[in-house]
Enzyme design. Structure first.
Site, PDB file in Angstrom:
ATOM      1  N   SER A 146     -32.589 -20.508   4.818  1.00  0.00           N
ATOM      2  CA  SER A 146     -32.340 -20.730   3.389  1.00  0.00           C
ATOM      3  C   SER A 146     -32.771 -19.522   2.567  1.00  0.00           C
ATOM      4  O   SER A 146     -32.117 -19.163   1.586  1.00  0.00           O
ATOM      5  CB  SER A 146     -33.070 -21.981   2.899  1.00  0.00           C
ATOM      6  OG  SER A 146     -34.472 -21.815   2.923  1.00  0.00           O
ATOM      7  N   ASP A 205     -40.922 -16.420   3.079  1.00  0.00           N
ATOM      8  CA  ASP A 205     -39.597 -16.293   3.691  1.00  0.00           C
ATOM      9  C   ASP A 205     -38.692 -15.346   2.914  1.00  0.00           C
ATOM     10  O   ASP A 205     -38.022 -14.487   3.496  1.00  0.00           O
ATOM     11  CB  ASP A 205     -38.938 -17.664   3.803  1.00  0.00           C
ATOM     12  CG  ASP A 205     -39.590 -18.551   4.846  1.00  0.00           C
ATOM     13  OD1 ASP A 205     -40.725 -18.238   5.249  1.00  0.00           O
ATOM     14  OD2 ASP A 205     -38.983 -19.555   5.250  1.00  0.00           O
TER      15      ASP A 205
END
Length: 407
Positions: A146, A205
């Site tokens: 994502s 991330d």
């Protein structure tokens, strides 16, 4: 406004050491993976805004005037990222038809796309365009898929709007990286996408997806040190071969994190030393990897890295985040002389196996086949891939380019 055709990619991520301990103020090491998400943006004359996500079988289009209802939200070109606009997110959820807690991958990706598109272009004319995305990363496996998606969205849409310049200089350089200031803007917008998708992300991330390797040099990869909310890029890290295994066992990160917290509260004098040991593992690993970039790499360096992997995996089992499938991974690879640990939340999900430079391809192939026989998915890849970059078409694998050009 007319936008240019843009092709970008961003890497996934793996946690090398420090899972769960990082939640309790200890060091974690995150690395970029040489598995990437690719995004192709092109202008159209259809008066439509379209997004194609073939990995998750999602193909959506809106008439451009439909999206103009959101224009009153913007009063100037938003090159600077502000706090997430909760009211705009609410209205977009209603527009897309997201009801209650229906937070599936398709809905979240759609919301992130519309939010960043409207935010970046919302102060002027909304352009007609088509965005197509293809990823080498499995979704929902804890590998930063994502975030790679959000980083690609941010870089492509910011470039298309003119907020950041193209880093592609000439035909002799088929890929280009943005300057530090532009990367910070990309990272900020990508974090907005991650907030829409995950609610309260750490920022690790998207930072890995943005910066990846800190040195633009094929010899060195990139790693981020995460401690108490601060993300520090480590500039020189050797490229390491790894086998990445997806057990395909679904798990809830939230439940696993809560379970570790309960165990720490129940047995504080037992669990505190475990967390301290994991912290020391991360710091020792960081030191060894640094040595491997400044002196000749020896077998002893790999011996230490393998021992750290084994110790950390045992600690993660003590925390209660292991799983029988991960035990199988460790057992199968150890029988081949290889060392593995879970990466991410655990409870299933993915594991990483370190491959020495001299590990023969026949050993890797035999290991992969045995793991596939258990129903797992495997990829041989490396850690330390470059962060977000813009491509000329010639620099993208032909099979990926063919997929992107279908739409």
């Amino acid at each position: 406004m007319q936008v240019k055709e843009i092709l970008v990619s961003a890497p996934g991520k793996a946690i090398l050491h420090g899972e769960h301990a990082v939640v309790h103020g200890k060091v974690a090491l995150a690395v970029s993976l040489n598995l990437r998400t690719y995004l192709h943006l092109k202008a159209t004359a259809t008066d439509k805004v379209c997004i194609n996500l073939p990995n998750i079988d999602t193909f959506l289009c809106w008439e451009r005037p439909q999206l103009e209802q959101f224009m009153p939200y913007f009063h100037g070109k938003r090159k600077e990222v502000k706090c997430l606009d909760a009211d705009l997110v609410r209205r977009l959820r209603e527009f897309v038809g997201v009801v209650g807690v229906n937070l599936d991958t398709c809905n979240m990706a759609t919301l992130a796309f519309l939010y960043i598109y409207l935010s970046v272009f919302g102060s002027g004319d909304l352009p007609s365009l088509t965005v197509s995305v293809w990823s080498e990363l499995p979704t929902g496996a804890g590998l930063g898929s994502s975030a790679a998606f959000s980083v690609c969205l941010a870089s492509a849409l910011l470039s298309a709007s003119g907020a950041i310049p193209s880093p592609l200089k000439d035909r002799d350089h088929p890929t280009g990286r943005w300057c530090q200031e532009d990367l910070e803007l990309i990272n900020s917008w990508a974090f907005q996408g991650e907030m829409i998708i995950h609610g309260n992300p750490s920022g690790v991330d998207n930072a890995v997806g943005t910066w990846g390797e800190a040195w633009n040099n094929l010899e060195y990869g990139g790693m981020l040190r995460f401690l108490a909310g601060k993300i520090i890029p480590l500039s020189r890290v050797p490229l390491l071969r790894i086998l990445l295994t997806n057990t395909k066992v679904p798990r809830s990160t939230k439940v696993l994190v809560a379970g570790v917290k309960d165990k720490i509260n129940k047995f504080p004098s037992i669990m505190a030393p475990v967390l301290d040991s994991v912290d020391a593992i991360s710091c020792t690993c960081e030191k060894v990897l640094s040595e491997m970039t400044s002196e000749p790499i020896t077998g002893e360096h790999y011996n230490i890295l393998e021992e750290l992997i084994d110790i950390n995996q045992h600690h993660l089992n003590v925390m209660g985040v292991g799983h029988p499938t991960l035990d199988t991974l460790c057992r199968v690879t150890l029988a081949k002389g290889l060392h593995s640990k879970l990466t991410g939340a655990g409870g299933g999900g993915c594991g990483i196996t370190l491959l020495r430079p001299e590990t023969d391809s026949s050993v890797v192939q035999a290991t992969v086949q045995e793991l596939k026989d258990y129903g797992f998915d495997c990829w041989e890849t490396s850690i330390g891939g470059p962060g977000v970059q813009q491509h000329s078409p010639l620099s993208v694998k032909e099979d990926i380019l063919q997929i992107l050009n279908r739409y």
